[in-house]
Design a protein around this motif. Structure first.
Motif, PDB file in Angstrom:
ATOM      1  N   PRO A  18       0.824  -1.218   0.000  1.00 43.07           N
ATOM      2  CA  PRO A  18       0.000   0.000   0.000  1.00 43.07           C
ATOM      3  C   PRO A  18       0.857   1.267   0.000  1.00 43.07           C
ATOM      4  O   PRO A  18       2.001   1.267   0.465  1.00 43.07           O
ATOM      5  CB  PRO A  18      -0.801  -0.105   1.299  1.00 43.07           C
ATOM      6  CG  PRO A  18      -0.806  -1.553   1.631  1.00 43.07           C
ATOM      7  CD  PRO A  18       0.488  -2.100   1.113  1.00 43.07           C
ATOM      8  N   ASP A  19       0.269   2.333  -0.501  1.00 37.22           N
ATOM      9  CA  ASP A  19       0.983   3.607  -0.618  1.00 37.22           C
ATOM     10  C   ASP A  19       1.445   4.155   0.727  1.00 37.22           C
ATOM     11  O   ASP A  19       2.447   4.857   0.793  1.00 37.22           O
ATOM     12  CB  ASP A  19       0.102   4.652  -1.310  1.00 37.22           C
ATOM     13  CG  ASP A  19      -0.136   4.312  -2.770  1.00 37.22           C
ATOM     14  OD1 ASP A  19       0.683   3.571  -3.351  1.00 37.22           O
ATOM     15  OD2 ASP A  19      -1.142   4.789  -3.325  1.00 37.22           O
ATOM     16  N   PHE A  20       0.722   3.851   1.798  1.00 34.20           N
ATOM     17  CA  PHE A  20       1.073   4.423   3.097  1.00 34.20           C
ATOM     18  C   PHE A  20       2.312   3.782   3.727  1.00 34.20           C
ATOM     19  O   PHE A  20       2.780   4.225   4.759  1.00 34.20           O
ATOM     20  CB  PHE A  20      -0.103   4.372   4.073  1.00 34.20           C
ATOM     21  CG  PHE A  20      -0.602   2.988   4.393  1.00 34.20           C
ATOM     22  CD1 PHE A  20       0.058   2.183   5.298  1.00 34.20           C
ATOM     23  CD2 PHE A  20      -1.760   2.513   3.804  1.00 34.20           C
ATOM     24  CE1 PHE A  20      -0.407   0.918   5.604  1.00 34.20           C
ATOM     25  CE2 PHE A  20      -2.242   1.256   4.106  1.00 34.20           C
ATOM     26  CZ  PHE A  20      -1.565   0.451   5.003  1.00 34.20           C
ATOM     27  N   THR A  21       2.838   2.759   3.096  1.00 37.28           N
ATOM     28  CA  THR A  21       4.039   2.120   3.638  1.00 37.28           C
ATOM     29  C   THR A  21       5.278   2.667   2.937  1.00 37.28           C
ATOM     30  O   THR A  21       5.191   3.295   1.888  1.00 37.28           O
ATOM     31  CB  THR A  21       4.015   0.593   3.428  1.00 37.28           C
ATOM     32  OG1 THR A  21       4.130   0.318   2.037  1.00 37.28           O
ATOM     33  CG2 THR A  21       2.748  -0.020   3.974  1.00 37.28           C
ATOM     34  N   ASN A  22       6.402   2.402   3.514  1.00 37.69           N
ATOM     35  CA  ASN A  22       7.671   2.767   2.885  1.00 37.69           C
ATOM     36  C   ASN A  22       8.294   1.568   2.183  1.00 37.69           C
ATOM     37  O   ASN A  22       9.458   1.611   1.803  1.00 37.69           O
ATOM     38  CB  ASN A  22       8.648   3.302   3.938  1.00 37.69           C
ATOM     39  CG  ASN A  22       8.180   4.611   4.522  1.00 37.69           C
ATOM     40  OD1 ASN A  22       7.525   5.394   3.847  1.00 37.69           O
ATOM     41  ND2 ASN A  22       8.501   4.848   5.777  1.00 37.69           N
ATOM     42  N   LEU A  23       7.518   0.520   2.035  1.00 38.50           N
ATOM     43  CA  LEU A  23       8.038  -0.707   1.439  1.00 38.50           C
ATOM     44  C   LEU A  23       8.061  -0.591  -0.078  1.00 38.50           C
ATOM     45  O   LEU A  23       7.110  -0.114  -0.695  1.00 38.50           O
ATOM     46  CB  LEU A  23       7.182  -1.898   1.865  1.00 38.50           C
ATOM     47  CG  LEU A  23       7.126  -2.156   3.367  1.00 38.50           C
ATOM     48  CD1 LEU A  23       6.117  -3.245   3.681  1.00 38.50           C
ATOM     49  CD2 LEU A  23       8.497  -2.530   3.889  1.00 38.50           C
ATOM     50  N   LYS A  24       9.145  -1.048  -0.641  1.00 33.51           N
ATOM     51  CA  LYS A  24       9.305  -0.974  -2.087  1.00 33.51           C
ATOM     52  C   LYS A  24       8.699  -2.202  -2.754  1.00 33.51           C
ATOM     53  O   LYS A  24       8.539  -3.253  -2.141  1.00 33.51           O
ATOM     54  CB  LYS A  24      10.786  -0.877  -2.442  1.00 33.51           C
ATOM     55  CG  LYS A  24      11.416   0.410  -1.967  1.00 33.51           C
ATOM     56  CD  LYS A  24      12.850   0.507  -2.383  1.00 33.51           C
ATOM     57  CE  LYS A  24      13.423   1.823  -1.880  1.00 33.51           C
ATOM     58  NZ  LYS A  24      14.813   1.981  -2.208  1.00 33.51           N
ATOM     59  N   GLN A  25       8.411  -2.038  -4.006  1.00 35.59           N
ATOM     60  CA  GLN A  25       7.906  -3.130  -4.828  1.00 35.59           C
ATOM     61  C   GLN A  25       8.936  -4.262  -4.852  1.00 35.59           C
ATOM     62  O   GLN A  25      10.136  -4.018  -4.895  1.00 35.59           O
ATOM     63  CB  GLN A  25       7.669  -2.579  -6.227  1.00 35.59           C
ATOM     64  CG  GLN A  25       7.427  -3.591  -7.290  1.00 35.59           C
ATOM     65  CD  GLN A  25       7.202  -2.928  -8.629  1.00 35.59           C
ATOM     66  OE1 GLN A  25       6.247  -2.197  -8.789  1.00 35.59           O
ATOM     67  NE2 GLN A  25       8.082  -3.171  -9.571  1.00 35.59           N
ATOM     68  N   GLU A  26       8.448  -5.489  -4.815  1.00 33.72           N
ATOM     69  CA  GLU A  26       9.327  -6.654  -4.867  1.00 33.72           C
ATOM     70  C   GLU A  26       9.054  -7.433  -6.141  1.00 33.72           C
ATOM     71  O   GLU A  26       7.907  -7.548  -6.565  1.00 33.72           O
ATOM     72  CB  GLU A  26       9.073  -7.578  -3.670  1.00 33.72           C
ATOM     73  CG  GLU A  26       9.346  -6.962  -2.333  1.00 33.72           C
ATOM     74  CD  GLU A  26       8.974  -7.889  -1.188  1.00 33.72           C
ATOM     75  OE1 GLU A  26       8.481  -9.016  -1.439  1.00 33.72           O
ATOM     76  OE2 GLU A  26       9.176  -7.488  -0.037  1.00 33.72           O
ATOM     77  N   VAL A  27      10.101  -7.976  -6.707  1.00 28.56           N
ATOM     78  CA  VAL A  27       9.971  -8.807  -7.900  1.00 28.56           C
ATOM     79  C   VAL A  27      10.562 -10.174  -7.571  1.00 28.56           C
ATOM     80  O   VAL A  27      11.692 -10.266  -7.083  1.00 28.56           O
ATOM     81  CB  VAL A  27      10.699  -8.176  -9.108  1.00 28.56           C
ATOM     82  CG1 VAL A  27      10.590  -9.068 -10.331  1.00 28.56           C
ATOM     83  CG2 VAL A  27      10.149  -6.787  -9.400  1.00 28.56           C
ATOM     84  N   HIS A  28       9.771 -11.220  -7.825  1.00 29.72           N
ATOM     85  CA  HIS A  28      10.198 -12.584  -7.512  1.00 29.72           C
ATOM     86  C   HIS A  28      10.072 -13.459  -8.749  1.00 29.72           C
ATOM     87  O   HIS A  28       9.064 -13.389  -9.456  1.00 29.72           O
ATOM     88  CB  HIS A  28       9.318 -13.193  -6.415  1.00 29.72           C
ATOM     89  CG  HIS A  28       9.320 -12.422  -5.140  1.00 29.72           C
ATOM     90  ND1 HIS A  28      10.299 -12.565  -4.199  1.00 29.72           N
ATOM     91  CD2 HIS A  28       8.458 -11.496  -4.652  1.00 29.72           C
ATOM     92  CE1 HIS A  28      10.038 -11.759  -3.178  1.00 29.72           C
ATOM     93  NE2 HIS A  28       8.929 -11.094  -3.435  1.00 29.72           N
TER      94      HIS A  28
END
Length: 145
Positions: A18-28
């Motif tokens: 979600p946008d409210f997190t600071n987590l980046k997109q992950e690719v697996h």
């Protein structure tokens, strides 16, 4: 909550938070659809449990320093920690179901309407709790078996 996109031609799963997190997109890289489902479930469980664990810890600290860490709040915090510790490594259905059942404990530690932490709660925690409610409601018949 978490958005996942599978690119079957490249055998890649893209996980977005979600946008409210600071987590980046992950690719697996994935080997099958089952592998993708497992990754999505694992990432969802970790995201929910980490967000709620951080929230519970923050509420405990806030109540402690405000001098308002009462026995009912201590009990609620302990109950929520037990749920998170017990179900944060397992089934997404069971975790969301237990969180949905813990409304009483969650209400005891919810920031007051005039609290400076209320905005954070409304923007970050409440959506997670609502998603858990919806997911648990949709998946609950599975738990009855």
């Amino acid at each position: 909550m978490i958005t996942a996109t599978i690119h079957p031609d490249q055998r890649v799963l893209v996980v977005q938070y979600p946008d409210f997190t600071n987590l980046k997109q992950e690719v697996h890289l994935i080997s099958s659809n089952q592998h993708a489902e497992n990754l999505i479930r694992i990432r969802s469980v970790k995201f929910i449990s980490n967000a709620l664990r951080s929230y519970v810890n923050g509420r405990e600290v806030a109540y402690f320093y405000a001098g308002s860490l009462t026995i009912p709040r201590i009990t609620a915090i302990a109950q929520l920690r037990l749920i998170l510790d017990t179900f944060s490594e397992g089934s997404l259905i069971r975790l969301t179901h237990r969180i949905a059942q813990a409304k009483h404990a969650l209400n005891k530690i919810e920031p007051s309407l005039n609290s400076s932490k209320r905005i954070n709660y409304e923007q970050k925690i409440k959506p997670v709790l609502e998603w858990c409610d919806q997911y648990a409601a949709a998946a609950y018949p599975i738990l009855k078996k």
